[in-house]
Design an enzyme around this catalytic site. Structure first.
Site, PDB file in Angstrom:
ATOM      1  CG  HIS A 254      67.922  23.513  43.015  1.00 40.17           C
ATOM      2  ND1 HIS A 254      68.064  23.577  44.386  1.00 40.17           N
ATOM      3  CD2 HIS A 254      68.995  24.174  42.509  1.00 40.17           C
ATOM      4  CE1 HIS A 254      69.164  24.244  44.688  1.00 40.17           C
ATOM      5  NE2 HIS A 254      69.743  24.615  43.565  1.00 40.17           N
TER       6      HIS A 254
ATOM      7  N   GLY B 204      28.229  52.546  39.873  1.00 42.28           N
ATOM      8  CA  GLY B 204      27.169  53.538  39.737  1.00 42.28           C
ATOM      9  C   GLY B 204      26.145  53.113  38.704  1.00 42.28           C
TER      10      GLY B 204
ATOM     11  CG  PHE C  38      27.679  43.545  34.350  1.00 49.00           C
ATOM     12  CD1 PHE C  38      27.274  42.755  35.411  1.00 49.00           C
ATOM     13  CD2 PHE C  38      28.701  44.451  34.572  1.00 49.00           C
ATOM     14  CE1 PHE C  38      27.860  42.870  36.661  1.00 49.00           C
ATOM     15  CE2 PHE C  38      29.303  44.574  35.796  1.00 49.00           C
ATOM     16  CZ  PHE C  38      28.879  43.776  36.857  1.00 49.00           C
TER      17      PHE C  38
ATOM     18  CD  GLU D 234      28.555  46.594  41.233  1.00 46.83           C
ATOM     19  OE1 GLU D 234      28.437  46.144  40.063  1.00 46.83           O
ATOM     20  OE2 GLU D 234      28.491  47.808  41.513  1.00 46.83           O
TER      21      GLU D 234
END
Length: 476
Positions: free
Chosen positions: A150, A287, A355, A405
């Site tokens: 619309h 880990g 990282f 984490e």
């Protein structure tokens, strides 16, 4: 959540996994963000016509009345649209949930930009279509297409507002009708915030029904169940209930099954359940290991490799930050299994977020690392924690990154599986998870608790832990 709602979650989760789920959002979906509904929008128009907007049910015709009185001049209507729907309001929780899910097709009759804003806030590229010419172009690297059938508030003069616009729609906007008809055939739609009074949609649904008859695709909508208001007569309420049942039957005739909620806020609960079920197919593996005691490096790396391979084989997606001493084994397991299956490695199997180790911008590395962790865990439903140590100044210490984490995962409601027998931080997290675990909050909660407990039992070896973890993934 009742049985009907739970069944809807199951059905739509399956469609989402197969890439078939599409969304159709009506005006009610934007109301909680603060945008006005049609009655509120057109109240100044009704007042100018000396009409009571509360007594008008055909608001499209009301808008047409105003245009007629003003000799087809709709400048005031256009200004109302721009004023009310160009405000930069924040997307609702429901918008944010949808934007996080891998939904590629959105249709809406709304003029606001809440859907595309939610997608943009989630780092997704939205290809917005509100003119016929835009249908012929494709935005580069798009993640989703947003069809605004619309129009858009920023281009109010072209928006579908009055009855004239609706009557000419099949001529002026025929490509949109064709596109929506195709999506209704090939995708499963969830209609939210929709009243099904739009004549354009009614026309399209009827054409699809005529073409496909009993073979038409099943779509779904969520509606609020009729509730008796405080001053409403019982007979009037029962009348509305009868109308509600008849309306549900009419929607089913055009291929749309209704699921009812008690309050509009319950829609977010259903959408969140769909998201959670989808996210449970994505496993975050956390880990870090300098010291692999008591198992030794070779055995430990083999365990991580085999676990990752089996996770991929079970059709779960893996997300990892390439942790010290762990990341390579995770990658090897997923890559080998994908190649063995003749598949192509992409983000459906493995997402890696290594990282950064050196600061190149103005932001401190710890702040950037935290953002990385939040981003990865936003897309995961289950997190596995392994080992958790690193070397600092010649000494083996526990990994503070893994601890962070864990806290992020817990805050986001991610299901946590610490493999306690791998020691260090993983063992500490195992103790905490067992202490906080409440079996009554989970389907098969007692079975889950028994398996979690075994992951830290001194009698459990790494091979046992692999089987236990895979079993957990399948029943969570």
């Amino acid at each position: 959540m009742n049985k009907e709602q739970a069944r809807l979650v199951e059905l739509l989760s399956k469609e989402l996994e197969e890439g078939n789920l599409a969304i159709f959002a009506g005006a009610g979906f934007s109301r909680n963000a603060g945008f006005v509904d049609w009655k509120t929008l057109l109240k100044p128009i009704a007042d100018e016509l000396d009409l009571d907007v509360e007594k008008e049910w055909d608001l499209v015709t009301l808008a047409q009345y105003h245009a007629n009185v003003n000799h087809a001049n709709r400048a005031k209507l256009n200004q109302l649209l721009v004023t009310e729907f160009s405000t930069k309001l924040a997307p609702t929780e429901s918008h944010r949930i949808l934007a996080r899910m891998p939904i590629e097709t959105y249709w809406t009759t709304n003029y606001d930009n809440l859907i595309e804003t939610a997608l943009d806030n989630n780092g997704k590229v939205a290809d917005v279509k509100y003119t016929v010419k835009q249908l012929a172009t494709t935005r580069s690297n798009r993640d989703a297409v947003v069809y605004k059938m619309h129009g858009d508030a920023a281009h109010a003069a072209e928006a579908v507002l009055i009855r004239d616009d609706y009557e000419r729609y099949h001529l002026k906007m025929q490509p949109f009708i064709t596109a929506l008809s195709g999506d209704l055939v090939s995708k499963t739609f969830l209609f939210v915030g929709f009243s099904f009074t739009d004549p354009n949609l009614e026309y399209i649904l009827s054409r699809v029904r005529i073409h496909y008859g009993p073979d038409q695709r099943q779509h779904h909508c969520i509606l609020r169940k009729a509730k008796r208001s405080e001053k409403e007569e019982q007979a009037d309420f029962e009348y509305r209930q009868r109308k509600e049942q008849l309306f549900a039957g009419e929607l089913l005739r055009v291929g749309i099954k209704v699921t009812y909620v008690d309050e509009y806020e319950d829609i977010s609960v259903i959408l969140k359940a769909i998201e959670d079920k989808h996210k449970r197919r994505t496993i975050f593996i956390s880990g870090a290991a300098h010291d692999y005691a008591p198992w030794g490096q070779a055995v430990s790396e083999r365990f991580v490799y085999e676990l990752s391979r089996e996770i991929n084989k079970a059709q779960f997606r893996v997300i990892s930050g390439f942790g010290l001493g762990i990341g390579s084994a995770v990658i090897s397991g997923v890559v080998e299994q994908t190649i063995m299956n003749g598949g192509r490695l992409d983000s459906d199997q493995l997402v890696l977020r290594p990282f950064p180790q050196t600061q190149s911008g103005s932001r401190p590395l710890p702040e950037l690392w935290s953002e990385y962790r939040h981003t990865m865990l936003d897309h995961a439903g289950i997190a596995i924690f392994l080992f958790g140590n690193k070397l600092v100044d010649g000494k083996t210490v526990e990994s503070n990154g893994m601890r962070e984490e864990f806290e992020i995962a817990r805050a986001k409601g991610v299901f946590i599986i610490p493999i306690g027998i791998t020691g260090f931080i993983a063992h500490q997290l195992w103790i905490e998870v067992l202490k906080d675990f409440k079996p009554d909050n989970h389907v098969r909660g007692e079975d889950i608790f028994t398996l979690l407990k075994a992951l830290g039992d001194e009698k459990t070896d790494l091979n046992d832990a692999k089987g236990i973890t895979l079993h957990l993934l399948k029943i969570i």
